[in-house]
Design an enzyme around this catalytic site. Structure first.
Site, mmCIF file in Angstrom:
data_model
loop_
_atom_site.group_PDB
_atom_site.id
_atom_site.type_symbol
_atom_site.label_atom_id
_atom_site.label_comp_id
_atom_site.label_asym_id
_atom_site.label_seq_id
_atom_site.Cartn_x
_atom_site.Cartn_y
_atom_site.Cartn_z
ATOM 1 N N GLU A 111 0.825 -1.202 0.000
ATOM 2 C CA GLU A 111 0.000 0.000 0.000
ATOM 3 C C GLU A 111 0.865 1.261 0.000
ATOM 4 O OE1 GLU A 111 -2.242 -3.283 2.187
ATOM 5 O OE2 GLU A 111 -0.183 -2.580 1.960
ATOM 6 N N TRP A 151 18.320 -38.280 -17.081
ATOM 7 C CA TRP A 151 17.232 -37.408 -16.672
ATOM 8 C C TRP A 151 15.958 -37.883 -17.340
ATOM 9 C CZ3 TRP A 151 18.109 -34.076 -12.883
ATOM 10 C CH2 TRP A 151 19.411 -33.623 -12.663
ATOM 11 N N LEU A 167 7.871 -42.494 0.442
ATOM 12 C CA LEU A 167 7.610 -41.313 1.263
ATOM 13 C C LEU A 167 6.433 -40.511 0.711
ATOM 14 C CD1 LEU A 167 8.302 -39.567 3.637
ATOM 15 C CD2 LEU A 167 10.144 -38.502 2.305
#
Length: 609
Positions: free
Chosen positions: A92, A219, A342
């Site tokens: 603001e 990858w 996990l």
């Protein structure tokens, strides 16, 4: 209350909020009018405020995202600002400074209600002192100690304040409000769930594998996808992996996104069966934490400590407890880059909110090749978890599929029978309510319960005075009063002499189930008047109870019964809350604001037994 994003609406992910297009009609419309075109004006600039609020992502640690746009009466943008990080100038104040003298009579658009507290009122003060005439707020602050403060402060200074979904309602407004919710989803999660907002990210082949059978995974995804992952890391307080990921991939977990924020790297391992040398143990440029079971491998813990790794032990290591710990540390956003075991544990623990799945156009096969999510105990497809508001984005050769596992919670207070409540008591305001829950007699407002031991003395239908141990005794007995049957008369006496209100309720309900024809024929329409008469006698007879009731003026009273959908508010505010409503009606009568009597309900919901 939950807030889901409709499938027909645009999905506004925090890292790719759309740039609004302001039509000529919108910019020439009087912003203070309440037409649908004006709503487009407000919605456009609120969406813009949400967009710029996200500009600091990756440069500073996750924080409440504030954006402020100041426009002149003609619709021109005079100034903009966004909160860069903790301890920096408010959005603001930045917007006011940018707009200068053009603030006089202007409108400020805020995606999030300003932070206003006794220790810091600079945001509100900047708007007021600059001469802002109107403020449009995308959403109220989700944190309870800040919610509504700025709205009240601005209005007290004569500033016109409109809040999306309250004063302004339309399709365009709803879409803009969703943008506000999304850009501050982590803050809302903190307020509603007391855990950080968690994103599960993984890359997999077209046949659903995250690695070859050998464990090799570099990858799967393209360079472009990996760049997006760097951005996700930069938006997070911490990045979590499991022990298998450290052993198999030896990741660095760096955030090479061009920003200044570096997330904490977290390794979650119950056994600490981890290598002594690993990239994540290098803490020169990034911090690392290991969370583990208490007492596990003290010697290895000392080795990690010597490398500068922080070790935190848990009595029972699980994702939920770890997330609650991170919440207490002030974390807002967590990225999970773990393996399937996990990931399954985190999903089962209910701590994953959003999923980012990068799907590469590759097939690797392999019966033993791991998948992104391990065993969840599901045996039928009908048990599958479905993502909400799924979005598809092509990134290089890959496809990013993202969506929410849990809806974003709307932390606005849920008021049972909202419209009827405000009609009963004019001291209650609909969007800034204080809600007082009561249920058990030992609660702070337990005296409001019908079970509280405050005997009442009322005359019967023959004009004879009679004392009842509690309101519950009186109410249950009057189901059968006036019935010319010895069984009914005997039941009234048993209820009257019951040692406890619980026993009185049990007798009355059992009789009602076993002998439904013994119930007064007018009971469905008479029960509210019966209850009101007993409540009025109770609170008129005990001055301290009347004072307690009057002290709640302006608050919504809700009987917090999770199972009684007639007298109580229900588990999620779905109840009719007639006991709370009668108490508010009585309060209004005592205050001289109402003499209205509640009419019998036409609802099919009946009180418990």
């Amino acid at each position: 209350m939950v807030f889901t994003l409709g499938a027909s609406l645009p999905i506004l992910h925090a890292n790719r909020l759309p740039t609004p297009v302001v039509s000529a009609a919108a910019t020439t419309t009087n912003p203070s009018s309440n037409s649908s075109t004006s709503h487009l004006f407000e919605a456009t600039f609120i969406r813009r405020a949400a967009e710029i609020a996200d500009k600091s992502a990756g440069f500073t640690a996750p924080h409440p995202n504030y954006g402020c746009i100041i426009t002149t009466s003609s619709g021109d943008v005079a100034g903009e600002g966004f909160l860069y990080g903790q301890g920096t100038e408010s959005a603001e104040l930045q917007a006011v400074q940018a707009a200068g003298e053009r603030c006089r009579g202007a409108t400020a658009f805020l995606n999030l209600e300003s932070s206003d507290s006794p220790s810091d009122n600079t945001a509100v003060a900047a708007l007021v002192q600059a001469g802002i005439e109107r403020v449009v707020v995308g959403m109220r602050h989700p944190l309870q100690h800040l919610r509504g403060n700025a709205v009240k402060a601005l209005r007290s200074q004569g500033v016109l304040v409109d809040v999306l979904g309250e004063e302004l309602k339309s399709r365009a407004v709803e879409e803009a409000r969703k943008a506000c919710l999304l850009v501050n989803a982590p803050l809302i999660c903190k307020a509603s769930s007391r855990v950080p907002f968690s994103v599960l990210k993984y890359a997999m082949t077209l046949d659903g594998k995250i690695a070859a059978s050998s464990g090799h995974a570099a990858w799967i995804s393209s360079v472009s996808s990996r760049q997006r992952v760097f951005q996700l890391r930069g938006r997070s307080d911490a990045v979590i992996v499991g022990g298998n990921t450290v052993r198999q991939d030896d990741p660095r977990l760096t955030a090479r996104h061009g920003g200044g924020h570096i997330p904490l790297r977290v390794v979650m391992s119950r056994t600490l069966n981890l290598p002594e040398q690993a990239n994540v143990w290098d803490t020169k440029g990034m911090s690392t934490m290991v969370v583990t079971q208490r007492g596990t491998k003290r010697s290895f813990q000392k080795l990690l400590a010597s490398k500068g790794v922080e070790v935190v032990e848990f009595d029972n290591l699980n994702p939920r407890d770890v997330m609650e710990y991170f919440h207490d540390r002030g974390f807002l956003s967590i990225l999970w880059e773990c393996g399937g075991t996990l990931a399954a544990s985190a999903i089962a623990g209910g701590v994953i909110h959003e999923v980012y799945a990068f799907v590469a156009p590759k097939i690797i096969g392999g019966k033993n090749a791991p998948s992104p999510v391990g065993e969840l105990g599901m045996v039928e497809m009908s048990q599958a978890l479905e993502l909400i508001d799924v979005e598809y984005e092509k990134i290089g050769k890959d496809m990013l599929v993202s969506g929410f596992l849990q809806p974003i919670l709307d932390v606005a207070p849920v008021i049972p029978s909202c419209d009827e409540t405000f009609a009963i008591d004019p001291t209650v305001t609909p969007y800034e309510p204080s809600i007082i829950f009561f249920y058990k007699t030992w609660d702070p407002y337990g005296a409001f319960s019908n079970f509280s031991r405050h005997p009442i003395h009322l005359t019967d239908e023959n004009g004879n005075g009679c004392t009842w141990l509690t309101v519950e005794h009186y109410y249950q007995a009057h189901k059968f009063v006036g019935i010319d049957d010895p069984v009914a008369r005997d039941c009234v006496e048993k209820i009257k002499s019951a040692r406890s209100p619980e026993e009185a309720a049990r007798i009355g309900r059992l009789m009602q189930r076993q002998h439904p024809k013994m119930i007064r024929s007018d009971w469905r329409t008479a029960k509210l008047d019966t209850m009101y008469r007993a409540l009025k006698c109770k609170f008129s007879s005990y001055p301290h109870l009347k004072s307690m009731l009057l002290s709640t003026a302006g608050s919504v009273l809700v009987e917090a019964s999770p199972h009684d959908l007639f007298w109580g508010g229900g588990r999620d505010g779905e109840g009719l809350n007639y006991l709370g409503r009668l108490l508010m009606q009585l309060r209004a009568e005592f205050l001289g604001q109402s003499t209205h009597r509640t009419v019998a309900p036409q609802s099919s919901i009946d009180e418990k037994d």
